[in-house]
Write an enzyme that holds these catalytic residues in place. Sequence first.
Site, PDB file in Angstrom:
ATOM      1  N   LYS A 159       0.833  -1.206   0.000  1.00 26.95           N
ATOM      2  CA  LYS A 159       0.000   0.000   0.000  1.00 26.95           C
ATOM      3  C   LYS A 159       0.864   1.250   0.000  1.00 26.95           C
ATOM      4  O   LYS A 159       1.587   1.518   0.951  1.00 26.95           O
ATOM      5  CB  LYS A 159      -0.899   0.057   1.233  1.00 26.95           C
ATOM      6  CG  LYS A 159      -1.858   1.254   1.166  1.00 26.95           C
ATOM      7  CD  LYS A 159      -2.498   1.620   2.494  1.00 26.95           C
ATOM      8  CE  LYS A 159      -1.778   2.703   3.235  1.00 26.95           C
ATOM      9  NZ  LYS A 159      -1.842   4.060   2.652  1.00 26.95           N
TER      10      LYS A 159
ATOM     11  N   GLU B 111      10.583   0.700   9.969  1.00 21.81           N
ATOM     12  CA  GLU B 111      11.533   1.805   9.736  1.00 21.81           C
ATOM     13  C   GLU B 111      10.806   3.069  10.120  1.00 21.81           C
ATOM     14  O   GLU B 111       9.935   3.533   9.398  1.00 21.81           O
ATOM     15  CB  GLU B 111      11.927   1.878   8.250  1.00 21.81           C
ATOM     16  CG  GLU B 111      12.584   0.646   7.691  1.00 21.81           C
ATOM     17  CD  GLU B 111      14.022   0.505   8.144  1.00 21.81           C
ATOM     18  OE1 GLU B 111      14.539   1.415   8.823  1.00 21.81           O
ATOM     19  OE2 GLU B 111      14.635  -0.527   7.827  1.00 21.81           O
TER      20      GLU B 111
ATOM     21  N   CYS C 223      13.475  10.505   6.983  1.00 25.34           N
ATOM     22  CA  CYS C 223      13.466   9.978   8.342  1.00 25.34           C
ATOM     23  C   CYS C 223      14.837  10.096   8.994  1.00 25.34           C
ATOM     24  O   CYS C 223      14.949  10.255  10.196  1.00 25.34           O
ATOM     25  CB  CYS C 223      12.985   8.532   8.345  1.00 25.34           C
ATOM     26  SG  CYS C 223      13.760   7.533   7.080  1.00 25.34           S
TER      27      CYS C 223
ATOM     28  N   GLU D 276      10.337  14.644  16.036  1.00 18.27           N
ATOM     29  CA  GLU D 276      10.595  14.663  14.603  1.00 18.27           C
ATOM     30  C   GLU D 276       9.653  15.656  13.934  1.00 18.27           C
ATOM     31  O   GLU D 276       8.436  15.565  14.078  1.00 18.27           O
ATOM     32  CB  GLU D 276      10.368  13.262  14.021  1.00 18.27           C
ATOM     33  CG  GLU D 276      10.663  13.195  12.544  1.00 18.27           C
ATOM     34  CD  GLU D 276      10.613  11.772  12.000  1.00 18.27           C
ATOM     35  OE1 GLU D 276       9.689  11.032  12.349  1.00 18.27           O
ATOM     36  OE2 GLU D 276      11.513  11.418  11.214  1.00 18.27           O
TER      37      GLU D 276
END
Lengths: 488, 293
Positions: free
Chosen positions: A193, A267, A301, A398
């Site tokens: 997806k 991840e 990331c 983040e």
Amino acid sequence: MAAKKTINQGVEWNYSPALESTSHVKLKSKYDLYIDGKWVKPQSKKYFKTINPANEDVLAEVAHANEKDVDLAVKAARKAYRNVWSKMAPSERAKYIYRIARLMQERARELAVIESLDAGKVIRESRDVDVPLACNHFFYYAGWADKLEYAFPNRKVEALGVAGQIIPWNFPLLMAAWKIAPALAAGNTVVLKPAETTPLTALKLAEIIHDAGLPSGVVNIVTGYGDTGASIVNHPDVDKIAFTGSTGVGKIIQKAIAGTHKKSTLELGGKSANIIMDDAPIDQAVEGIVNGIFFNQGHVCCAGSRLFVQEGVAEKVIEKLKHRMDSLIVGDPLDKNTDIGAINSKDQLDIINGYVKIGNAEGAEMYQPKCKLPKSGFYCPPTLFMDVAQSSRLVQEEIFGPVLTIQTFRTVDEVLQKANNTPFGLAAGIWTDKGSRIFNLTTKLRAGVIWANTYNKFDPTSPFGGYKESGFGREGGLQGLGAYLKMN
Amino acid sequence: MERVEVLKTYKVYIGGKFPRTESGRYYIPENGKGEPLGNICSCSRKDVRNAVVAARKAQGGWAGRAAFNRGQVMYRIAEMLEDRKAQFIDEISFQGASKKKAEDEVNTAIDRLIYYAGWCDKYTQVLGSVNPVASSHFNFSVHEATGVVGVFADESTSLIGLVSMIAPVIAGGNTCVVIASESLPLSAITFAEVLATSDVPGGVINILTGSMTEMSKPLSTHMDVNAIAYSGKDVDVLRDLEENSVLNLKRVRSYSKDWLKSGSQDLYMISDFQEVKTTWHPIENIGGANSTY
């Protein structure tokens, strides 16, 4: 927009637009789901629009798969696994994966343009980084298919079965490659997806996979939102979940599959330290800082989002960094002069702006170059926050945008304490002229990838993944195969 | 009127070019039915030396390419060979094999190239190591190409023996000078035509035809050849090669495999033509001792 340079006659010099053509791009107005080797209408009967974040134009309508659609995809994947893929000689499996790599190379330019259109990513990056790396991933993993016994000595390896894969919007095609290539090489079949804001290159990849003649059902692409992803995660006949995305969602997935037989690779987020020692080559380091945080609008990331500069060179580094930021061009992703493209979505822009507010409210000193942003679309200028505390939310959380925090340090001890003091552990950068110092820091930094005198480098042969709450498992390299194999 | 067929002159392959042998000599091998295969170059020691010069010249550049790129080039060879499959099947049949066996041979050769193409950017991952030395040093071992390899291809096959020896040698960044099968030389030269159109830099693979007995000495005594790869079972030939190799400590590897079998390919044919290089680098040991988040 374009940076202005003044030379002695007082003449203003602008970059002329250098737009990449979109004329060779073939997009359908409506995309169905790719299940069992066919394009099928969604059971949900629902479609959603995917837009160009650079100007908010609608690019295409895309099917929104529901639980029933996912079930069909998993069934197709299971059937293909049982009847075809697991029975095929590994060397023949390899040849299919090589075919995908070659067809992607042949259509590389089209893929790059669509990636820039759908994701807001600058064309230079999609053309020179995302697409070639994605092709190379398939090429690299193709070669492993018939060599698995060498990768894990003294073990008999076997595919897991059906892999459910959920990927993010920051590197849409590349993440699809990172997921699909090792899964297929190891002998699994796939239900993937793509992210709801960037489904197009995954759908183009489905076309390529189709043209490669891959047996029906080996790769299934189902588009949709979080609910589609949840249906994959919760489907009882999926053997493995591979997810790239936020730590928050990663935890939801880990919880959802706890107590099931499903294996997983996660991840997740990062807050990576980029450390400049006082003996670092400053000009190179400044380029490294810019590349570390502003690459892909900071939607990375492993972005080097926390800059640590040793006190002796802090003033000089910050001055040069500001000067360099002044010359960055924010604008149309399809313009080859553009350094920073569009923020991927309105939602993400709101998140980033929220953090900028927090930084200002906390009293950190902010720097943004005076650049004009396009009127429509989602944009954020490169942003710097100085005098931030280790406890600041800007340092701890983040942001996933072009926002950099700067902290200074005196000793190696101090910077290691600060750099490691985060729940994340994805990556880090070190800038120093001294090799022995590099290895001192790489030994003691708690992160999965460490770049010395470089940043944001990726290669199919090189494992990528994080420590701590940045996730577990590795993608890329020999280690990336292990995530898709049973070791007997 | 019936069209008159144009016949191909089989030449040799040195430095990416197709010269005739400098000696001007030829020989005429025959197939099982006694039909002549053609006027084949009977190469001399001078050709051997020219080929070694070309191989040496190409070696640094080839080994210096990204492993990934070497893999792509080798994959391209396979693509080109697949494309000319029919031609090779005809040629191998003409040299005496059944159609079925010829097809099997070409298919195996293509798949073998793909197999070793895949290894290019993987063998160092499997063979290399990071060594936990007891002192404060970062210590790692990587594999590097041995250099120029003299290859004596299998005498009993025209294509598969040759390809099976060349592929692991070049996958590892070596260049080579290949002595083709003396009695079945045609596909070696046609394969050179595949190489010439496959992005393989000139000089990486050089292919000579002629008398193995005559060329073995100049090749195995050549001071700029680093290793010898021999395919065959003749113990006298092998002993000669080993004795000649003493001169500059050539590594001699010999194989008596059935190259048509899938088990005849493996990683260790690559490492047979590799040197191991270990690098030491100090690790500064100050600070961070308590950092254990």
